[in-house]
Structures are given as structure tokens and as C-alpha cells.
Write an enzyme that holds these catalytic residues in place. Structure first.
Site, short mmCIF file in Angstrom:
data_model
loop_
_atom_site.label_atom_id
_atom_site.label_comp_id
_atom_site.label_asym_id
_atom_site.label_seq_id
_atom_site.Cartn_x
_atom_site.Cartn_y
_atom_site.Cartn_z
N ARG A 189 -0.06 8.88 -5.71
CA ARG A 189 0.36 8.07 -4.20
C ARG A 189 1.09 7.13 -4.45
O ARG A 189 2.39 7.25 -3.60
CB ARG A 189 -0.75 8.32 -3.70
CG ARG A 189 -2.37 7.52 -3.66
CD ARG A 189 -2.89 8.33 -2.66
NE ARG A 189 -4.36 7.20 -2.78
CZ ARG A 189 -5.28 7.38 -3.91
NH1 ARG A 189 -5.37 8.46 -4.44
NH2 ARG A 189 -6.42 6.67 -3.84
N ARG B 164 0.64 -1.67 -0.11
CA ARG B 164 -0.05 0.42 -0.10
C ARG B 164 1.09 1.32 -0.31
O ARG B 164 1.70 1.19 0.89
CB ARG B 164 -0.97 -0.11 1.38
CG ARG B 164 -1.71 1.63 1.20
CD ARG B 164 -2.96 1.61 2.35
NE ARG B 164 -2.98 2.33 1.89
CZ ARG B 164 -4.46 3.18 2.86
NH1 ARG B 164 -4.14 2.85 4.69
NH2 ARG B 164 -5.22 4.33 3.20
N HIS B 165 0.40 2.60 -0.78
CA HIS B 165 0.98 3.13 -0.67
C HIS B 165 1.04 4.17 0.56
O HIS B 165 1.28 4.00 1.23
CB HIS B 165 0.71 4.81 -1.84
CG HIS B 165 -0.49 4.67 -1.22
ND1 HIS B 165 -1.30 6.06 -0.52
CD2 HIS B 165 -2.61 4.53 -1.26
CE1 HIS B 165 -2.52 5.97 0.03
NE2 HIS B 165 -3.07 4.44 -1.22
N HIS C 127 -2.92 0.28 -3.31
CA HIS C 127 -3.83 1.21 -2.50
C HIS C 127 -4.66 -0.36 -1.07
O HIS C 127 -4.88 -0.76 -1.38
CB HIS C 127 -5.22 1.91 -3.59
CG HIS C 127 -4.88 2.69 -4.76
ND1 HIS C 127 -4.06 4.15 -3.74
CD2 HIS C 127 -4.79 2.57 -5.35
CE1 HIS C 127 -3.87 4.76 -4.77
NE2 HIS C 127 -3.51 3.60 -5.93
N GLU D 86 -7.31 2.48 -6.44
CA GLU D 86 -8.24 2.20 -4.93
C GLU D 86 -9.75 2.40 -6.39
O GLU D 86 -9.98 2.58 -7.12
CB GLU D 86 -8.27 3.70 -4.37
CG GLU D 86 -8.73 3.15 -3.30
CD GLU D 86 -8.91 2.18 -2.36
OE1 GLU D 86 -8.78 1.09 -2.59
OE2 GLU D 86 -8.27 2.42 -1.00
#
Length: 211
Positions: A58, A8-9, A151, A82
Site C-alpha cells: 500500500r 501516509r499511503h 503508514h 507500519e
């Protein structure tokens, strides 16, 4: 055994403020960049040979931190975005509860409702994420490791699909990945298994957030 790390970012200002992002594009915060740099150092030690990322800033920013350490070229794929949360994008959770009580209630009951009226269901995310995953696996050699930078909801949707969990099972059993944390999927002769979930490190500017 092939391995896929689902990452995940790092944190954004929207994460820090409790704002639904969905597919709104935002870069990492100062804290998020520190998280990405620290996590990238740990992931580089895993010896990844392929690096994929959502094309949202992101996730792309986060993947770039690992690319800088490893020399890998980031492959950007919009299928790794996402979940689209429709009219929720840009709203806080209290605002969503106030304006969309029926949808929130349905989600609380375990229903895979369409987010924000015009957004996606998790099943929609599972389909596009799994297609990208399967294409990646088809290109991987034996014993290779790949990193997929994506995400929160998208990560859980992919992992659940790969290991055979239903939406409701995943919702009840897997807490959301924290910012810049990851899961590790390992391929055995009987199929894919979840080797680890919500693994991460602490940065010099504080612990990663859960939102």
C-alpha cells in the site's frame, strides 16, 4: 533548510472496512489509487529529489504514483513499515476491544503497550523509523526535499521522535494522519520543526478517510 515530507499511503479496502492491517500486505483500493494520484500531483510541485517508501504494497503503490510524476526511483525500506499489531491483524476494532480488553484499556490510559500480544510497541517503531530517517538526512544536501511514504502509526511515531515529543504527548496532541495526507518536517539551525500536519487534497471520488 532540508525538508522531509512524511506521507501516509492511500486508502485500502481494510482501511475502508475498519480492519487492523499492521504489517498485513494489501494494495490500494480504487479510491486509494485516486488519492495517491491526486496527492502525487501536489507533492511533485514541492520538488522532491529523494523518495523512500515502506516495502508494504500500500505504501509502495502510493510512492509509485509520485515516482511516475517525478521520475524519482523509489527506495524501499522495511524499517518504514507500519507497527506490527500481532494478533490484531485482520480484526475489526470491536473485535479487538472484545478479545483484548486489558491491552485496549492500557492504551487508553496512555501506556505504550505491545499491540496484539505479539506485536510491537510504538517505541519499537520509533527506533527503526528514526534509524532510517537519520540515514536519509546524512545523504541529503542543503535545501533538498525528500518524501518518506509510510503508514499512520509509523508516521506519528517518526514525527514525534524527530521533534522531541514523548509517546503520550504525541498520542494526546497529534490526530492520526488521514489516508494520503502528509506532515512536513523542516530543519532549522536549532533542530527539526513540524511545519505542517495532516495536509492533503480531496479526490474526485471523495474525501480521504481518517482510518
Amino acid at each position: 533548510m532540508r525538508k522531509v515530507i512524511v506521507w501516509r499511503h492511500g486508502e485500502t479496502e481494510h482501511n475502508a472496512g475498519g480492519i487492523y492491517q499492521g504489517q498485513l500486505d494489501s494494495h490500494l483500493s480504487v479510491r486509494g489509487r485516486a488519492q495517491a494520484s491526486t496527492a502525487a500531483a501536489a507533492l511533485a510541485d514541492r520538488g522532491p529529489v529523494r523518495l523512500l517508501a515502506s516495502d508494504l504494497a500500500r505504501a509502495a503503490d502510493t510512492a509509485a504514483a509520485l515516482a511516475q510524476r517525478t521520475g524519482l526511483v523509489v527506495e524501499h525500506d522495511p524499517r518504514l513499515r507500519e507497527i506490527h499489531v500481532g494478533q490484531w491483524q485482520g480484526l475489526s476494532h470491536p473485535e479487538v476491544v472484545e478479545r483484548f480488553p486489558d491491552i485496549v484499556a492500557a492504551l487508553d490510559q496512555g501506556e505504550d503497550a505491545r499491540r496484539g500480544v505479539t506485536g510491537e510497541r510504538v517505541q519499537d517503531v520509533r527506533v527503526r523509523m528514526r534509524a532510517a530517517f537519520d540515514e536519509l538526512i546524512a545523504r541529503m544536501e542543503k535545501d533538498e526535499t525528500a518524501v518518506v511514504t509510510t503508514h499512520g502509526m509509523a508516521s506519528r511515531a517518526l514525527v514525534a521522535d524527530v521533534i522531541g515529543l514523548s509517546y503520550q504527548q504525541a498520542w494526546l496532541s497529534l490526530v492520526g494522519l488521514r489516508n494520503c495526507h502528509w506532515a512536513e518536517l523542516v530543519q532549522h539551525r536549532t533542530g527539526w520543526r513540524l511545519a505542517s500536519w495532516n495536509v492533503g487534497v480531496t479526490t474526485s471520488v471523495g474525501s480521504v478517510t481518517d482510518r
